[in-house]
Design a protein around this motif. Sequence first.
Motif, PDB file in Angstrom:
ATOM      1  N   GLU A 166       0.826  -1.212   0.000  1.00 54.51           N
ATOM      2  CA  GLU A 166       0.000   0.000   0.000  1.00 54.51           C
ATOM      3  C   GLU A 166       0.860   1.262   0.000  1.00 54.51           C
ATOM      4  OE1 GLU A 166      -3.089   0.145   2.988  1.00 54.51           O
ATOM      5  OE2 GLU A 166      -3.366  -2.014   2.877  1.00 54.51           O
ATOM      6  N   ALA A 212       1.146   4.103  -2.979  1.00 51.17           N
ATOM      7  CA  ALA A 212       0.919   5.528  -2.736  1.00 51.17           C
ATOM      8  C   ALA A 212       2.087   6.355  -3.263  1.00 51.17           C
ATOM      9  CB  ALA A 212       0.719   5.778  -1.240  1.00 51.17           C
ATOM     10  N   SER A 232      -5.119  14.713  -6.464  1.00 56.23           N
ATOM     11  CA  SER A 232      -4.946  13.531  -5.611  1.00 56.23           C
ATOM     12  C   SER A 232      -3.531  13.351  -5.079  1.00 56.23           C
ATOM     13  CB  SER A 232      -5.350  12.273  -6.390  1.00 56.23           C
ATOM     14  OG  SER A 232      -4.622  12.195  -7.602  1.00 56.23           O
ATOM     15  N   LYS A 254      -3.258  13.677  -1.255  1.00 59.76           N
ATOM     16  CA  LYS A 254      -3.925  12.547  -0.608  1.00 59.76           C
ATOM     17  C   LYS A 254      -3.022  11.325  -0.574  1.00 59.76           C
ATOM     18  CE  LYS A 254      -7.924   9.481  -1.128  1.00 59.76           C
ATOM     19  NZ  LYS A 254      -9.113   9.153  -1.957  1.00 59.76           N
ATOM     20  N   ASN A 255      -2.329  11.051  -1.656  1.00 58.56           N
ATOM     21  CA  ASN A 255      -1.467   9.874  -1.719  1.00 58.56           C
ATOM     22  C   ASN A 255      -0.210  10.045  -0.882  1.00 58.56           C
ATOM     23  OD1 ASN A 255      -2.316   7.606  -3.810  1.00 58.56           O
ATOM     24  ND2 ASN A 255      -3.070   9.558  -4.579  1.00 58.56           N
ATOM     25  N   ASP A 257      -0.091  11.819   1.863  1.00 59.81           N
ATOM     26  CA  ASP A 257      -0.590  11.627   3.229  1.00 59.81           C
ATOM     27  C   ASP A 257      -0.805  10.147   3.529  1.00 59.81           C
ATOM     28  OD1 ASP A 257      -0.553  14.340   3.667  1.00 59.81           O
ATOM     29  OD2 ASP A 257      -2.712  14.624   3.330  1.00 59.81           O
ATOM     30  N   GLN A 258      -1.259   9.417   2.528  1.00 61.80           N
ATOM     31  CA  GLN A 258      -1.494   7.981   2.703  1.00 61.80           C
ATOM     32  C   GLN A 258      -0.195   7.252   3.012  1.00 61.80           C
ATOM     33  OE1 GLN A 258      -3.988   6.245   3.181  1.00 61.80           O
ATOM     34  NE2 GLN A 258      -3.763   4.150   2.402  1.00 61.80           N
ATOM     35  N   HIS A 269       0.710   7.991   6.541  1.00 57.71           N
ATOM     36  CA  HIS A 269      -0.196   7.289   7.468  1.00 57.71           C
ATOM     37  C   HIS A 269       0.176   5.815   7.578  1.00 57.71           C
ATOM     38  CE1 HIS A 269      -3.796   6.027   9.547  1.00 57.71           C
ATOM     39  NE2 HIS A 269      -4.140   5.237   8.542  1.00 57.71           N
ATOM     40  N   ILE A 270       0.489   5.193   6.456  1.00 54.20           N
ATOM     41  CA  ILE A 270       0.845   3.776   6.460  1.00 54.20           C
ATOM     42  C   ILE A 270       2.124   3.543   7.250  1.00 54.20           C
ATOM     43  CG2 ILE A 270       1.582   1.836   5.009  1.00 54.20           C
ATOM     44  CD1 ILE A 270      -0.282   3.006   2.819  1.00 54.20           C
TER      45      ILE A 270
END
Length: 208
Positions: free
Chosen positions: A119, A123, A139, A142-143, A145-146, A149-150
Amino acid sequence: MARKQKFDFFGAMEHLADDALKSSNLLNEIIKDFDTDKLSEQSKIINKIETDGDDDVKEIMHELYIAFITPIDREDIVQLVDKLDNIIDGINGLTYEFHYLDLKEMRPGTDEFMDLIVEAVEAVQYSVREFSHFKNSKSLAKNVDQANHIESLGDNLYTEQLSILFREKDIDPIDVIRWQKVYGGFERVLDACEDCADVITGLVIKNS
């Protein structure tokens, strides 16, 4: 004499990101259907991607040296390329660890680590693809940040799995050493993804 086509730096970085994702998917296959008899041949495929990636990095550096104009500052390209290369190196390094640590099977929890790695690399790969038109991308943030977060989820999983490992009764001390190294390898790959995402964030701010 035909004029040499202008080198596509963004395309070259996207290719490295694609290779990182390809490597993570191959590592995922190794871990989720772990077979020591297949490991050597499977590892060679990832090693070939890593070797080709090193050649790609050398080509990018050469083109940076001779280019009159680059789409973003040279040092920014070097920084992002280095972070992408670190992801591939980390994945390749895990396959070597599986060999020299003489692993016979995967422990519970390794699937969770691998899901996070895939994941995170996805991202990063998407973020690199969006970076060339970051001013119009809806986007990219968002990616990025993803990926961050992961990595945080990976930190939690790393702590959790180490706690389980050290509290396990009747475990061979060598196995504790083995898995401490493997878990550290998983975390390094996730850290490399976060580093890459952070670089992209900084470059977007710099070039906005």
